[in-house]
Motif scaffolding. Sequence first.
Motif, PDB file in Angstrom:
ATOM      1  N   ALA A 254       0.597  -1.019  -0.356  1.00  0.00           N
ATOM      2  CA  ALA A 254      -0.009   0.222  -0.445  1.00  0.00           C
ATOM      3  C   ALA A 254       0.767   1.554  -0.218  1.00  0.00           C
ATOM      4  CB  ALA A 254      -1.202   0.482   0.775  1.00  0.00           C
ATOM      5  N   ASP A 255       0.423   2.791  -0.761  1.00  0.00           N
ATOM      6  CA  ASP A 255       1.205   3.387  -1.031  1.00  0.00           C
ATOM      7  C   ASP A 255      -0.070   4.544  -0.654  1.00  0.00           C
ATOM      8  OD1 ASP A 255       3.064   5.997  -1.752  1.00  0.00           O
ATOM      9  OD2 ASP A 255       2.930   5.101  -3.946  1.00  0.00           O
ATOM     10  N   ILE A 256       0.086   5.548   0.686  1.00  0.00           N
ATOM     11  CA  ILE A 256      -0.835   6.312   1.061  1.00  0.00           C
ATOM     12  C   ILE A 256      -0.397   7.619   1.290  1.00  0.00           C
ATOM     13  CG2 ILE A 256      -2.878   6.361   2.353  1.00  0.00           C
ATOM     14  CD1 ILE A 256      -3.623   3.604   2.394  1.00  0.00           C
ATOM     15  N   THR A 257      -0.572   8.550   0.614  1.00  0.00           N
ATOM     16  CA  THR A 257      -0.259   9.919   1.540  1.00  0.00           C
ATOM     17  C   THR A 257      -1.191  10.858   1.591  1.00  0.00           C
ATOM     18  OG1 THR A 257       0.924   9.586  -0.111  1.00  0.00           O
ATOM     19  CG2 THR A 257       0.923  12.248   1.321  1.00  0.00           C
ATOM     20  N   ARG A 258      -1.126  12.072   3.323  1.00  0.00           N
ATOM     21  CA  ARG A 258      -2.328  12.248   3.689  1.00  0.00           C
ATOM     22  C   ARG A 258      -1.440  13.817   4.265  1.00  0.00           C
ATOM     23  NH1 ARG A 258      -4.951   9.733   1.406  1.00  0.00           N
ATOM     24  NH2 ARG A 258      -6.785   9.290   1.711  1.00  0.00           N
ATOM     25  N   ILE A 379      -2.980   7.649  -7.050  1.00  0.00           N
ATOM     26  CA  ILE A 379      -3.954   9.051  -7.166  1.00  0.00           C
ATOM     27  C   ILE A 379      -3.285   9.541  -6.890  1.00  0.00           C
ATOM     28  CG2 ILE A 379      -5.199  10.562  -8.973  1.00  0.00           C
ATOM     29  CD1 ILE A 379      -5.020   8.200 -10.733  1.00  0.00           C
ATOM     30  N   GLU A 380      -1.781  10.728  -7.241  1.00  0.00           N
ATOM     31  CA  GLU A 380      -0.917  11.344  -6.184  1.00  0.00           C
ATOM     32  C   GLU A 380      -0.721  12.921  -6.336  1.00  0.00           C
ATOM     33  OE1 GLU A 380       2.921   9.563  -5.135  1.00  0.00           O
ATOM     34  OE2 GLU A 380       2.015   7.792  -6.110  1.00  0.00           O
ATOM     35  N   PRO A 381      -1.685  14.053  -6.354  1.00  0.00           N
ATOM     36  CA  PRO A 381      -1.422  15.089  -6.939  1.00  0.00           C
ATOM     37  C   PRO A 381      -1.093  15.571  -5.896  1.00  0.00           C
ATOM     38  CG  PRO A 381      -4.238  14.564  -6.336  1.00  0.00           C
ATOM     39  CD  PRO A 381      -3.277  13.715  -6.807  1.00  0.00           C
TER      40      PRO A 381
HETATM   41 MN    MN Z   1       3.532   7.509  -1.727  1.00  0.00          MN
END
Ligand code: MN
Length: 439
Positions: A254-258, A379-381
């Motif tokens: 998993a590859d998640i950004t906040r 999807i990581e704008p």
């Molecule tokens: Mn990432």
Amino acid sequence: MDQLAHLYHAHIGELNRRVAEICQRENISGLVIHSGQPHRQFLDDLNYPFKVNPQFKAWLPILDTANCWLIANGQDKPTLVFYRPVDFWHKVNDVPQAFWTEHFDIQLLTKPDRIADYLPKSLTSWAYIGEHLDVADILGFTARNPDAVMNYLHYHRADKTQYELECMRRANQIAVKGHLAAKNAFYNGATEFEIQQQYLLEIGQGENEVPYGNIVALNQNAAILHYTALEHVNPVQRLSFLIDAGASYHGYAADITRTYAFEKNRFCELIAALNKVQLAIIDTMKPGVKYTDLHIATHQHIAQLLINFDIAKGSIEQLIEQGITRAFFPHGLGHMLGLQVHDMGGYAHDERGTNIAAPGDHPFLRCTRVLAPNQVLTIEPGLYIIDTLLEQLSISAKQAVNWNTIDELRPFGGIRIEDNVIVHHNRNENMTRESGLVD
Ligand code: MN
Ligand code: GLY
Ligand code: MN
């Protein structure tokens, strides 16, 4: 039967089918896939953390054992040669006994250099798939990571089996728990280092188990795209927090950004606006759409956002043409995700190795593929204040930038919002949001 075991059955069937197809096409007997060997640190007697060959972990979730080999020809039950030395210095892994083991003929290897005894007798018709070409050479392989086989494998990596999709849902569920803990730690005043510890504790994975080095950035550090330092002291004033952190499940990432604002302010509004952009882009994902077009559409959204927030003035077209959107959003929209955080095959347009590179204006875009069902993409704008990029703008572009707003936003660093999405025939599945990370 457990759901995963059931799905795995079809997964291994598909891998065997692929091996049979490529071996017949290339006139080879089969693949011999090496898990890898330990890498020794220079002038030391310690090894680097072991990272398994992704083509090995595609078959089975053994992630921590060097010197293992898989022998597959697509017809017979594949053989796993499992390394199990007599060793009182290191942990010796148990003989595997899991949902996947019935699909392999498992043999035990006690000394790495005895592997020849377990491999087919004439290796000239078999392809070695692995990192250690010198080892393959000594063993007598002539085909080592042959292009035709690698192109085929990389291309098909994008087409996830149902087992792989389930592993990635579970990786997302784990990572989301960590993200919620990290968010809490941020609002409770933790340092970057402490937030990282909270995250890892919550997901129950060590630094060497997560799929990439987490980015845990307070304030202006959020503008450093690959920031992996972890400050032990807090900034004087707490403004913002960007966390790009993942988790693994059976070797899938998993590859998640906040990004969070500490207080309700303009930066907080900018996060909400970029969040809307990200969701709008995800809504346009469907089979047949080119990923490159999604990236270009994101630049139009970012241009509108720069205008709305009085960061730059002009038309959408002008802001794109002058390179202004690229100064604020310098990386790609995202990438394929799977066994690797940046999964192989992002530029592959067929199984024979036809590649389409990123457009010249967008060299950091990691995927140019046409979307198809069962692909998984991030999807990581992003939107950052990076002085070195702003300084490189032309004189006329600089005149379009509102430097007062830049000064106001600079201490907050930047924003990135990243979800992991499965493309289905008639809908998208946002694994990240569906796991409970709703904003
Ligand atoms: Mn990432
Ligand atoms: N975490 C690496 C990336 O988002 O691509
Ligand atoms: Mn990513």
